[in-house]
Design a protein around this motif. Structure first.
Motif, PDB file in Angstrom:
ATOM      1  N   ARG A   8      34.015  -5.045  17.066  1.00 30.73           N
ATOM      2  CA  ARG A   8      34.783  -3.817  16.858  1.00 30.73           C
ATOM      3  C   ARG A   8      35.986  -4.163  15.995  1.00 30.73           C
ATOM      4  O   ARG A   8      36.436  -5.295  15.988  1.00 30.73           O
ATOM      5  N   TYR A  50      31.706  -0.160  23.330  1.00 32.06           N
ATOM      6  CA  TYR A  50      31.358  -1.541  23.643  1.00 32.06           C
ATOM      7  C   TYR A  50      31.040  -2.358  22.394  1.00 32.06           C
ATOM      8  O   TYR A  50      30.676  -3.522  22.488  1.00 32.06           O
ATOM      9  N   GLY A  51      31.110  -1.722  21.231  1.00 32.83           N
ATOM     10  CA  GLY A  51      30.835  -2.463  19.997  1.00 32.83           C
ATOM     11  C   GLY A  51      29.376  -2.853  19.864  1.00 32.83           C
ATOM     12  O   GLY A  51      29.052  -3.844  19.207  1.00 32.83           O
ATOM     13  N   ASP A  80      30.834  10.487   6.246  1.00 29.52           N
ATOM     14  CA  ASP A  80      31.966  11.072   6.977  1.00 29.52           C
ATOM     15  C   ASP A  80      33.254  10.976   6.154  1.00 29.52           C
ATOM     16  O   ASP A  80      33.280  10.343   5.093  1.00 29.52           O
ATOM     17  N   ASN A 138      30.129   8.027  16.047  1.00 21.55           N
ATOM     18  CA  ASN A 138      31.118   7.209  15.334  1.00 21.55           C
ATOM     19  C   ASN A 138      31.824   8.007  14.239  1.00 21.55           C
ATOM     20  O   ASN A 138      33.036   7.891  14.042  1.00 21.55           O
ATOM     21  N   LEU A 154      26.344   0.042  16.611  1.00 21.37           N
ATOM     22  CA  LEU A 154      25.795  -0.245  15.277  1.00 21.37           C
ATOM     23  C   LEU A 154      24.771  -1.375  15.326  1.00 21.37           C
ATOM     24  O   LEU A 154      23.845  -1.402  14.506  1.00 21.37           O
ATOM     25  N   LYS A 213      34.299   9.942  16.068  1.00 25.51           N
ATOM     26  CA  LYS A 213      35.258   9.110  16.806  1.00 25.51           C
ATOM     27  C   LYS A 213      36.272   8.438  15.872  1.00 25.51           C
ATOM     28  O   LYS A 213      37.448   8.348  16.193  1.00 25.51           O
TER      29      LYS A 213
HETATM   30  P1  ADP Z   1      31.927   1.062  19.074  1.00 21.64           P
HETATM   31  O1  ADP Z   1      31.828   2.433  18.463  1.00 21.64           O
HETATM   32  O2  ADP Z   1      31.466   1.007  20.479  1.00 21.64           O
HETATM   33  O3  ADP Z   1      33.235   0.399  18.860  1.00 21.64           O
HETATM   34  P2  ADP Z   1      29.936   0.328  17.064  1.00 21.64           P
HETATM   35  O4  ADP Z   1      29.011  -0.850  17.049  1.00 21.64           O
HETATM   36  O5  ADP Z   1      29.322   1.682  17.037  1.00 21.64           O
HETATM   37  O6  ADP Z   1      30.865   0.128  18.325  1.00 21.64           O
HETATM   38  O7  ADP Z   1      30.913   0.183  15.827  1.00 21.64           O
HETATM   39  C1  ADP Z   1      31.531  -1.055  15.560  1.00 21.64           C
HETATM   40  C2  ADP Z   1      32.862  -0.841  14.851  1.00 21.64           C
HETATM   41  O8  ADP Z   1      32.628  -0.362  13.524  1.00 21.64           O
HETATM   42  C3  ADP Z   1      33.724   0.202  15.494  1.00 21.64           C
HETATM   43  O9  ADP Z   1      34.486  -0.351  16.551  1.00 21.64           O
HETATM   44  C4  ADP Z   1      34.598   0.666  14.331  1.00 21.64           C
HETATM   45  O10 ADP Z   1      35.676  -0.216  14.157  1.00 21.64           O
HETATM   46  C5  ADP Z   1      33.667   0.539  13.137  1.00 21.64           C
HETATM   47  N1  ADP Z   1      33.029   1.841  12.779  1.00 21.64           N
HETATM   48  C6  ADP Z   1      31.814   2.283  13.166  1.00 21.64           C
HETATM   49  N2  ADP Z   1      31.529   3.489  12.644  1.00 21.64           N
HETATM   50  C7  ADP Z   1      32.607   3.844  11.884  1.00 21.64           C
HETATM   51  C8  ADP Z   1      32.934   4.989  11.066  1.00 21.64           C
HETATM   52  N3  ADP Z   1      32.096   6.011  10.909  1.00 21.64           N
HETATM   53  N4  ADP Z   1      34.151   4.970  10.442  1.00 21.64           N
HETATM   54  C9  ADP Z   1      34.990   3.929  10.571  1.00 21.64           C
HETATM   55  N5  ADP Z   1      34.752   2.831  11.328  1.00 21.64           N
HETATM   56  C10 ADP Z   1      33.576   2.776  11.980  1.00 21.64           C
END
Ligand code: ADP
Length: 366
Positions: free
Chosen positions: A318, A327-328, A299, A269, A331, A272
């Motif tokens: 997400r 897939y949200g 980050d 993440n 986390l 990404k």
């Molecule tokens: P996914 O990565 O599959 O979308 P996650 O459950 O890992 O699902 O993350 C949920 C949401 O949280 C992400 O879609 C994003 O919008 C936000 N997010 C997660 N990690 C970060 C990060 N390091 N910086 C910014 N936004 C983040």
């Protein structure tokens, strides 16, 4: 019939016996606090339950017994309530001298002088850790039973019709290959992609529900664990020009497969959700905190607005336009893994500047 006359103790002896009785009670911590919550006196039960000697604890504030996340607010609130209405009660995790936690039920009673002014507090604590653990074990048993029913439904009943849809779409594509108009071919493609995505979502949910069910803890050097994760995602890191720094990490007894997944999700993440044109700068840190470890992944990405801090840890949540696949559920998995280790996970972030994902791992539970 006349009852035999009970022994009458004079007031002084009576008081002394009462004090001796309080002192010798083992199962309850009985503590006298001054008006500010500083410990004036305590009994053998208190020393046994909290793990401090009398010399160590006299004069210290009773907030010391509270877990760090509650220490700033809860003890003061309880004294305030006791001062206002005479009594305050609470139940929750408290902390011993060695940092280990115990489940306690407490009552704080205000002590008044002859003018009715509060001059201190009496605090009685009952250690209910065994009761709490038995209750948690029972809840866990019920939850596991529900989960295995859900797993069965997810893996069989929900996947089955989807497989049929996907198979029939493929059959149509094969059998009518030459006669399909472009529109129909496009529609079939959409049906196929959606069915595939739904199948993946179900699999992700299944994995989420099974997290930690069949694993056990092992002593793990987190430095090596993180190194392995960085190797696994090496091509993603080099493709994005990500720079990673890792501070020294502890060796802990953990669910290593799951913890590896947690680090992988947070690191992927962090890469990404980078800002366009800005190479990801990621830092992993760890600090010991009273019997547990606070770890963090920092980050310099797009950041997260405060109103989403809780939501992102829920399944399938997400944010905003999503340029990337996902897939949200990453986390939500991380949250479950932190909780598996008796810990918590949360985020602090500045939109446009970066995020820090913190999580705790508890020594005594792992
Ligand atoms: P996914 O990565 O599959 O979308 P996650 O459950 O890992 O699902 O993350 C949920 C949401 O949280 C992400 O879609 C994003 O919008 C936000 N997010 C997660 N990690 C970060 C990060 N390091 N910086 C910014 N936004 C983040």
């Amino acid at each position: 019939m006349i009852n035999p006359q009970p022994t009458i103790l004079n007031a002084e002896t009576n008081g002394a016996v009462l004090l001796r009785m309080i002192d010798e009670i083992q199962d309850y911590a009985i503590i006298l606090l001054d008006i500010n919550g500083n410990i004036q006196n305590w009994n053998a039960g208190a020393a046994r339950i909290k793990g401090y000697t009398e010399q160590e604890i006299l004069g210290k504030n009773f907030e010391l017994f509270y877990v760090p996340e509650e220490r700033a607010v809860k003890p003061r609130q309880l004294l305030k309530t006791a001062a206002a209405v005479g009594r305050a009660a609470d139940e929750g995790w408290r902390q011993r001298k060695d940092g280990s936690r115990f489940w306690s039920r407490i009552t704080i009673t205000a002590v008044h002088n002859a003018n009715g002014e509060v001059i201190g507090y009496g605090k009685v604590t009952h250690d209910l850790t065994d009761f709490k653990k038995a209750q948690q074990a029972r809840l866990l048993e019920i939850r596991n039973q529900e989960l295995s029913e859900f797993n069965y439904i997810a893996s069989h009943d929900l996947q089955e019709p989807l497989r049929t849809v996907i198979n029939y779409v493929q059959l149509i594509k094969e059998d009518y290959y030459n006669t399909l108009t472009t529109d129909v071919a496009t529609y079939l493609g959409v049906i196929e992609n959606s069915a595939e995505r739904m199948s993946k979502l179900i699999q992700a949910l299944l994995q989420y529900s099974q997290l930690g069910q069949k694993s056990t803890t092992v002593v793990t050097d987190l430095n090596l664990l993180v190194k392995a994760v960085l190797e696994d995602i090496g091509s993603l890191l080099s493709a994005t020009g990500a720079q990673i720094s890792v501070e020294p990490l502890p060796v802990l007894k953990v669910y290593s497969v799951e913890l590896r997944q947690l680090f992988q999700n947070l690191l992927v993440n962090a890469v990404k959700f980078n800002r366009p044109g800005v190479a990801p700068q990621i830092k992993i840190t760890a600090v010991p905190l009273n019997g547990h470890w606070l770890l963090a992944v920092h980050d310099n990405g797009i950041g997260i607005e405060q109103k989403h801090y809780t939501r992102i840890f829920h399944v399938f949540q997400r944010l905003g336009p999503q340029p990337q696949q996902g897939y949200g559920i990453g986390l939500a998995n991380c949250k479950k893994i932190a909780e598996l280790h008796g810990g918590q996970i949360w985020v602090e972030s500045e939109p446009g500047a970066g995020s820090v994902f913190y999580f705790t791992l508890f020594n005594e539970l792992i």
